[in-house]
Design a protein around this motif. Structure first.
Motif, PDB file in Angstrom:
ATOM      1  N   GLY A 268      -9.348  17.845   6.097  1.00  0.00           N
ATOM      2  CA  GLY A 268     -10.704  17.394   5.796  1.00  0.00           C
ATOM      3  C   GLY A 268     -11.446  18.273   4.804  1.00  0.00           C
ATOM      4  N   LEU A 269     -10.706  18.886   3.887  1.00  0.00           N
ATOM      5  CA  LEU A 269     -11.317  19.798   2.919  1.00  0.00           C
ATOM      6  C   LEU A 269     -11.578  19.129   1.571  1.00  0.00           C
ATOM      7  N   VAL A 270     -11.366  17.825   1.476  1.00  0.00           N
ATOM      8  CA  VAL A 270     -11.633  17.092   0.239  1.00  0.00           C
ATOM      9  C   VAL A 270     -13.138  16.957   0.037  1.00  0.00           C
ATOM     10  N   ASP A 271     -13.596  17.142  -1.194  1.00  0.00           N
ATOM     11  CA  ASP A 271     -15.000  16.882  -1.541  1.00  0.00           C
ATOM     12  C   ASP A 271     -15.119  15.383  -1.818  1.00  0.00           C
ATOM     13  N   GLU A 272     -15.322  14.626  -0.747  1.00  0.00           N
ATOM     14  CA  GLU A 272     -15.289  13.161  -0.838  1.00  0.00           C
ATOM     15  C   GLU A 272     -16.341  12.620  -1.800  1.00  0.00           C
ATOM     16  N   GLU A 273     -17.487  13.250  -1.831  1.00  0.00           N
ATOM     17  CA  GLU A 273     -18.560  12.783  -2.719  1.00  0.00           C
ATOM     18  C   GLU A 273     -18.156  12.951  -4.189  1.00  0.00           C
ATOM     19  N   PHE A 274     -17.589  14.114  -4.520  1.00  0.00           N
ATOM     20  CA  PHE A 274     -17.152  14.346  -5.899  1.00  0.00           C
ATOM     21  C   PHE A 274     -16.038  13.379  -6.275  1.00  0.00           C
ATOM     22  N   VAL A 275     -15.061  13.224  -5.394  1.00  0.00           N
ATOM     23  CA  VAL A 275     -13.926  12.349  -5.684  1.00  0.00           C
ATOM     24  C   VAL A 275     -14.394  10.915  -5.903  1.00  0.00           C
ATOM     25  N   ALA A 277     -17.345   9.803  -6.857  1.00  0.00           N
ATOM     26  CA  ALA A 277     -18.226   9.625  -8.016  1.00  0.00           C
ATOM     27  C   ALA A 277     -17.552   9.954  -9.342  1.00  0.00           C
ATOM     28  N   HIS A 278     -16.548  10.848  -9.327  1.00  0.00           N
ATOM     29  CA  HIS A 278     -16.091  11.421 -10.595  1.00  0.00           C
ATOM     30  C   HIS A 278     -14.595  11.334 -10.862  1.00  0.00           C
ATOM     31  N   THR A 279     -13.842  10.591 -10.063  1.00  0.00           N
ATOM     32  CA  THR A 279     -12.404  10.517 -10.313  1.00  0.00           C
ATOM     33  C   THR A 279     -11.897   9.083 -10.261  1.00  0.00           C
ATOM     34  N   THR A 280     -10.732   8.874 -10.867  1.00  0.00           N
ATOM     35  CA  THR A 280      -9.983   7.626 -10.697  1.00  0.00           C
ATOM     36  C   THR A 280      -8.582   7.991 -10.216  1.00  0.00           C
ATOM     37  N   GLY A 581     -21.672  18.596 -14.132  1.00  0.00           N
ATOM     38  CA  GLY A 581     -22.080  17.307 -13.575  1.00  0.00           C
ATOM     39  C   GLY A 581     -20.913  16.375 -13.333  1.00  0.00           C
ATOM     40  N   GLY A 582     -19.679  16.911 -13.405  1.00  0.00           N
ATOM     41  CA  GLY A 582     -18.493  16.098 -13.154  1.00  0.00           C
ATOM     42  C   GLY A 582     -18.082  15.200 -14.293  1.00  0.00           C
ATOM     43  N   LYS A 583     -18.712  15.354 -15.466  1.00  0.00           N
ATOM     44  CA  LYS A 583     -18.449  14.448 -16.578  1.00  0.00           C
ATOM     45  C   LYS A 583     -17.312  14.972 -17.446  1.00  0.00           C
TER      46      LYS A 583
END
Length: 763
Positions: A268-275, A277-280, A581-583
Motif C-alpha cells: 500500500g505504498l503507491v501514491d494513488e493520487e499521483f498515479v 492524475a499523472h500517469t498512463t 506538478g507532475g507535468k
C-alpha cells in the motif's frame, strides 16, 4: 633564540614550531613570476567541476586551482587535478600525419596535403559507391558547438546518413527510456535536490570512482539522515556505506525493480493520487509486476527475497525519495527497459518533480548530455528533432539553407557501422574525439572493420590506438585551447573558456570541419570564424524544441555559472527541475509507464563459461585512457588493469589470471576481494589490447538504444604463468613514450584497492 610570541595572540609553542628548520617557505622559490587564473570547467566526467587554469606570463597553462563553483565547491578529483598536464604534454600532435597505406609509416605533412588527400578520398569513395559509403563518428567530450557541427557536416557536407557518436556507448539507454516515459531526454532534478531527499537509491553507478565530486551530495544527504540504497554487483566505496547494498547478479536489474514495485503495491505504498492524475499504463504495469514476487526475483538476481522487501519499504515509505542510475543498468541488451523499471518505481511512489524527490541519470562523458542533443546521433537533428519526421526535417533544412530532400534519413549506430565496414557498405570514415579500438566491444571485430576501410581519418590531440591505425590524423585543440559549452548530468549548460593558444600547427575541430566543407563545395553553409558563431546558430536551431537553448548566451553563462535547459528566452532563468506538478513533455502531460518483462543476457552461460564478467571505470583513468594513461600521477596510481576475483577461487593478489570469453583472452593480475560476488569478475576498461576488457566483451546490442552489453558476458578464469604486457600509448613518429608517465606500467601488481594505489603504498 626564537622571538617571543604573545600568548594572547598565539598559543604556547607556536614560536618554536614556526621557526623549526628556518622561517616558513624560506627555501621555496616560485618559477612562475606572473600568472592569470582562467575560470573554466574540467574536461572529464559529467559532473563538470569548476576550476581555474593557471596561465603563466608566456601564455601557457602550467597548473590548476579548484574553483568555488556551486557544482563542486572547491573539490576536484585526481583526474581534475591532473587534467591541465595534457595541454602542453610532450605527446601532443603538432602536425598532420599521413600515409597512403597502412603498410607505410606515418610522416608529418602540411595541412594542405592532408586536407587535399582527405577530400580526394571522400570524392573517390562517394563517386564510386554513393554518399552513404562514407561515415562520420563524433564524440560526447566535444563542446556542444562541435557536436552540432558534426551532425551538420555529416548531413550537409558529406551528405551521408551514417553519422553517429561515442555517446552511443554511454547514455542512449537512459535517453530512450526518458523519451518513452517523459517525452524529454534529461535528468529530472539538479544535484542539489539530493541534499533534500530522505532516501537515495543509486543503481549501477560507482559514484565514488566515476563521479567522485558528486559524492559530496550523497554525504550531504546522509548528514541529514537520508537512507542510502545501492544496487551493484560490487561493493563499491559508496555501497560499503549504504543502509542496503543489493549485490544482485549483473543483467537482472529489470527483475529486481519489478519485484520492488510488486512489494510497493502489496504494502500500500503507491501514491494513488499521483498515479491517477499523472500517469498512463498503470493497470497493465500492475498486472505485469504481480508476476515478480520477491521470491522469484531472489532466484533470478541471486539475492535474499527479504532484501527486495527491505528496499521497497525503505524507498516507498520515505517522505521524499530519489533514484539515480548510470551505466551499470544501461549497458545491457535490456538497457532501456532497465531504466524504465526505475522510472516506474519513482512514478508509482509519486517521487517526481519535487525538491528531494525525483529521478536522474548520471552522464559519463563531460558532454554526455549536450553531446546527444543537437544532431550527431544517427536519428536526431538539432533540438532533439527526429531526422525522419517531415516537419522536423523542413525546419532544419530551412535553418541550414538546403532543400529538405537533400537531408539523409536516419543512419545506423556506432557498432552497426563497424559491421557495415566489415561488409564494405561503409568504405571511408572520419572519426572525431573517439577511440573505438579501446571503447567498442569485441575488439577483434572492431579491428577487422577498421582494417577493411579504404580510407580513415581521425581528429585528436594525442595519437590514440584508433588514430594510429588511420591514413590521416589531424592534430586538433584540447579543451583549454578553445571556448564552448557543455551540458552536465543535470542538463546545466556551462561555459568553458580558452586559456592558451594552441601549439603551432594545431587547429580547432571547428576549423577543420569548416575547411573540409569549403573544399567539398558547401563552404557558404560553414562560415563560422569560431565557436560563438556556431553557438548562435545552434541556439536558433533549438528554438521551440524541448531542448531549447535559445535563451542561453555566453554572457549569461558567465554571469550565472550555468543555466539548465529548456531556456526559451533571454529572461528565462532555465529549468533545473523538470516535472513539477507532475507535468511531463508528452502532449497529454503525463508519465507514460511502460511494461517490462525481464529476459536473460545475450551471452549464454555454460559449463565452459560459467561466470559473469562485468566492466567499468577506475578513479584514476577516463574512458579509453588516451588522455589519462599519459599523465604520470594517474599512471602511478593505477598503472595497469586487473581482474577482481572473490577469495573462494583460491587466487592470491597478484597471481596471473587468464580471463577467457567466447571472443578473447587476457591475462591480468588478480585483485582478491570480498567486495565482488563469487560468481562475478570485474575488469576496468581503460587499456588497449592485449589487456583490453573490450577484447572480451560481447557486441550484442539493445534493440531500441543500440547500446552494447558491456556489463555482462559469460566468462571463465584460469591460472596462468605470465601477465600480458601493458602497451604504452602510441606516439607520433620520431618520439618515444613520455617516460615520466610510463615507468610504472611494468608493475606486476594490481592496486591494493579498487580506488588505486599511490607511490607511498608501493613496495
Amino acid at each position: 633564540m626564537s622571538e617571543r610570541v604573545d600568548p594572547t595572540v598565539a598559543p604556547r609553542g607556536t614560536g618554536d614550531f614556526r621557526d623549526a628548520g628556518g622561517l616558513p617557505a624560506a627555501a621555496w622559490r616560485a618559477d612562475q613570476t606572473e600568472q592569470t587564473l582562467v575560470p573554466t570547467h574540467c574536461c572529464f566526467c559529467g559532473v563538470q567541476c569548476g576550476m581555474y587554469l593557471r596561465v603563466n606570463s608566456a601564455g601557457k597553462v602550467f597548473g590548476v586551482e579548484p574553483r568555488n563553483h556551486d557544482i563542486n565547491r572547491m573539490r576536484l578529483c585526481p583526474k581534475g587535478i591532473n587534467a591541465y598536464q595534457q595541454v602542453n604534454h610532450p605527446d601532443r600532435l603538432t602536425a598532420p600525419l599521413m600515409r597512403r597505406s597502412r603498410d607505410e609509416p606515418f610522416r608529418e605533412v602540411s595541412w594542405e596535403e592532408a586536407l587535399s588527400h582527405t577530400v580526394e578520398e571522400i570524392r573517390r569513395i562517394q563517386g564510386e559507391h554513393g554518399a552513404d559509403a562514407f561515415g562520420l563518428l563524433g564524440g560526447a567530450s566535444l563542446f556542444s558547438e562541435k557536436t552540432y557541427l558534426v551532425g551538420k557536416f555529416g548531413r550537409v557536407a558529406l551528405k551521408t546518413r551514417h553519422v553517429d557518436y561515442n555517446g552511443r556507448l554511454c547514455m542512449v539507454s537512459a535517453a530512450g527510456a526518458n523519451k518513452l516515459a517523459f517525452g524529454i531526454d534529461r535528468a529530472g532534478n539538479p544535484f542539489s535536490d539530493i541534499l533534500r531527499t530522505d532516501c537515495l537509491l543509486i543503481a549501477g553507478s560507482n559514484v565514488g570512482e566515476c563521479f567522485p565530486v558528486m559524492t559530496q551530495y550523497v554525504w550531504g544527504a546522509r548528514d541529514r539522515g537520508a537512507k542510502l540504497i545501492v544496487v551493484d554487483p560490487r561493493e563499491t566505496a559508496i555501497a560499503r556505506t549504504a543502509d542496503v547494498h543489493v549485490a544482485l547478479k549483473s543483467g537482472t536489474d529489470a527483475a529486481f525493480f519489478n519485484a520492488v514495485l510488486n512489494v510497493v503495491i502489496e504494502d500500500g505504498l503507491v501514491d494513488e493520487e499521483f498515479v491517477a492524475a499523472h500517469t498512463t499504463g498503470w493497470d497493465e504495469l500492475k498486472q505485469t509486476v504481480k508476476q515478480y514476487t520477491p521470491e522469484r526475483a531472489a532466484g533470478i538476481c541471486g539475492i535474499p527475497a527479504e532484501q527486495v522487501v527491505e528496499v521497497a519499504r525503505m524507498f516507498g515509505g520515505a517522505g521524499k525519495a530519489m533514484a539515480w542510475h548510470a551505466r551499470g543498468i544501461e549497458h545491457h541488451t535490456q538497457g532501456v527497459e532497465n531504466c524504465l523499471t526505475v522510472i516506474n518505481l519513482c512514478a508509482a511512489t509519486g517521487n517526481l518533480g519535487k525538491p528531494g524527490a525525483g529521478y536522474g541519470t548520471i552522464t559519463g562523458q563531460g558532454n554526455g548530455q549536450g553531446g546527444r542533443e543537437h544532431g550527431q546521433k544517427s536519428d536526431l537533428l538539432p533540438g532533439g528533432r527526429s531526422i525522419n519526421d517531415p516537419e522536423h526535417r523542413r525546419q532544419i533544412a530551412g535553418i541550414w539553407g538546403i532543400d529538405e530532400a537533400e537531408l539523409p534519413l536516419a543512419g545506423t549506430s556506432m557498432m552497426e557501422m563497424v559491421w557495415q565496414m566489415q561488409r564494405q557498405e561503409i568504405r571511408g570514415l572520419i572519426g572525431i574525439c573517439n577511440n573505438p579500438f579501446v571503447s567498442l566491444p569485441n575488439y577483434a571485430v572492431v579491428k577487422d572493420g577498421y582494417d577493411t576501410l579504404e580510407f580513415h581519418a581521425q581528429f585528436d590531440f594525442f595519437l590514440s590506438e584508433t588514430a594510429a591505425n588511420a591514413h590521416v590524423v589531424f592534430p586538433v585543440t584540447t579543451w583549454a585551447e578553445d571556448e564552448g559549452v557543455m551540458a552536465n548530468a543535470e542538463a546545466r549548460v556551462v561555459k568553458h573558456n580558452k586559456a592558451q593558444e594552441p601549439p603551432a600547427g594545431v587547429r580547432t575541430d571547428t576549423w577543420v570541419m569548416c575547411e573540409l566543407a569549403r573544399r567539398l563545395g558547401v563552404g557558404d553553409k560553414f562560415d563560422f570564424p569560431g565557436s560563438r558563431q556556431v553557438f548562435d546558430e545552434l541556439r536558433a536551431a533549438s528554438k521551440g524544441t524541448v531542448i531549447d537553448y535559445y535563451g542561453i548566451t555566453y554572457e549569461r553563462l558567465e554571469q550565472t555559472g550555468g543555466i539548465a535547459w529548456p531556456c526559451p528566452d533571454l529572461e528565462h532563468p532555465g529549468t533545473p527541475r523538470l516535472f513539477e506538478g507532475g507535468k511531463t513533455y508528452h502532449p497529454d502531460g503525463k508519465v507514460h509507464l511502460q511494461v517490462v518483462e525481464w529476459h536473460p543476457p545475450a551471452d549464454p552461460y555454460s559449463d565452459e563459461y560459467p561466470m559473469t564478467l562485468t566492466t567499468g571505470r577506475t578513479v584514476a583513468h577516463f574512458l579509453s585512457g588516451n588522455q589519462t594513461r599519459r599523465l604520470g600521477a594517474l599512471v602511478e596510481q593505477t598503472p595497469r588493469p586487473w581482474v577482481e576475483v572473490h577469495p573462494s577461487h583460491g587466487f592470491r593478489t597478484g597471481d596471473p589470471v587468464r580471463v577467457v570469453t567466447r571472443r578473447g583472452v587476457s591475462v591480468l593480475p588478480a585483485l582478491v576481494t570480498e567486495a565482488i560476488r563469487a560468481d562475478h569478475v570485474f575488469v576496468p576498461y581503460h587499456w588497449p589490447s592485449p589487456v583490453a576488457a573490450n577484447a572480451l566483451t560481447i557486441d550484442a546490442l539493445d534493440p531500441r538504444s543500440k547500446i552494447p552489453e558491456y556489463k555482462v558476458c559469460a566468462v571463465r578464469i584460469e591460472r596462468a604463468s605470465a601477465l600480458d604486457e601493458v602497451p604504452a600509448p602510441p606516439t607520433p613518429p620520431g618520439r618515444e613514450a613520455y617516460p615520466e608517465a610510463q615507468a610504472s606500467r611494468t608493475d606486476p601488481l594490481p592496486p591494493t584497492s579498487p580506488q588505486g594505489r599511490g607511490t607511498s603504498e608501493r613496495g
